[in-house]
Scaffold this motif. Structure first.
Motif, PDB file in Angstrom:
ATOM      1  N   VAL A 287       1.495  -1.275   0.213  1.00 55.22           N
ATOM      2  CA  VAL A 287      -0.085  -0.577  -0.301  1.00 55.22           C
ATOM      3  C   VAL A 287       0.820   0.940  -0.116  1.00 55.22           C
TER       4      VAL A 287
ATOM      5  N   ALA B 162      -4.751   6.748  -1.263  1.00 56.63           N
ATOM      6  CA  ALA B 162      -4.145   5.411  -1.057  1.00 56.63           C
ATOM      7  C   ALA B 162      -4.126   5.233  -2.221  1.00 56.63           C
TER       8      ALA B 162
ATOM      9  N   ILE C 213      -7.405  -3.237   2.876  1.00 57.22           N
ATOM     10  CA  ILE C 213      -7.277  -1.842   4.277  1.00 57.22           C
ATOM     11  C   ILE C 213      -7.744  -2.150   4.721  1.00 57.22           C
TER      12      ILE C 213
ATOM     13  N   MET D  14      -7.662   3.000   8.607  1.00 58.90           N
ATOM     14  CA  MET D  14      -6.554   4.438   8.349  1.00 58.90           C
ATOM     15  C   MET D  14      -6.963   4.940   9.176  1.00 58.90           C
TER      16      MET D  14
ATOM     17  N   ALA E 234      -2.012   3.403   7.322  1.00 54.36           N
ATOM     18  CA  ALA E 234      -3.232   2.043   6.664  1.00 54.36           C
ATOM     19  C   ALA E 234      -2.760   0.833   7.776  1.00 54.36           C
ATOM     20  N   LYS E 235      -3.798   0.524   8.106  1.00 52.56           N
ATOM     21  CA  LYS E 235      -3.343  -1.015   8.806  1.00 52.56           C
ATOM     22  C   LYS E 235      -3.819  -2.350   7.742  1.00 52.56           C
ATOM     23  N   VAL E 236      -3.758  -2.957   7.921  1.00 52.05           N
ATOM     24  CA  VAL E 236      -4.022  -4.441   7.009  1.00 52.05           C
ATOM     25  C   VAL E 236      -3.610  -5.686   8.115  1.00 52.05           C
TER      26      VAL E 236
ATOM     27  N   GLU F  93       1.171  -2.865   9.055  1.00 52.89           N
ATOM     28  CA  GLU F  93       0.813  -1.617   8.313  1.00 52.89           C
ATOM     29  C   GLU F  93       2.109  -0.827   7.367  1.00 52.89           C
TER      30      GLU F  93
END
Length: 115
Positions: free
Chosen positions: A2, A24, A31, A34, A97-99, A103
């Motif tokens: 990302v 993004a 994601i 955010m 952004a966290k997945v 991150e």
């Protein structure tokens, strides 16, 4: 992967307003959350605000009632509207952004509140 690109920082007088944007790209479907964090000189990075894909928000205590985070899923962009700015809001603001399991961070944008 990302990629995050921030914009909107700058110099503003106390009591003024600014709006930050974070666009993004890449694996945006992954994601989940955010948000924005900030780091002032000599201090640790701290939470400003986060927002989930479904629109659930969370704010740091120091910005509650003054800052508003929003998200446009169609544009893959998150915004931070900052009102009633104070000198202590001066910092580099980072988009996050966290997945699942990882991150990502933007490069940061400087916000300076000074007369």
């Amino acid at each position: 992967q990302v990629q995050l690109v921030e914009s909107g920082g700058g110099l503003v007088q106390p009591g003024g307003s600014l709006r930050l944007s974070c666009a993004a790209s890449g694996s945006i479907f992954s994601i989940a959350v955010m948000g924005w964090y900030r780091q002032a000189p000599g201090k640790q990075r701290e939470l400003v605000a986060t927002i989930t894909r479904g629109g659930i928000t969370n704010y740091g205590d120091s910005v509650k009632g003054r800052f508003t985070i929003s998200r446009d899923n169609a544009l893959n962009t998150v915004y931070l509207q900052m009102n009633s700015l104070k000198p202590e809001d001066t910092a580099v603001y980072y988009c996050n952004a966290k997945v699942v399991g990882n991150e990502y961070w933007g490069q940061g944008t400087q916000v300076t509140v000074s007369s």
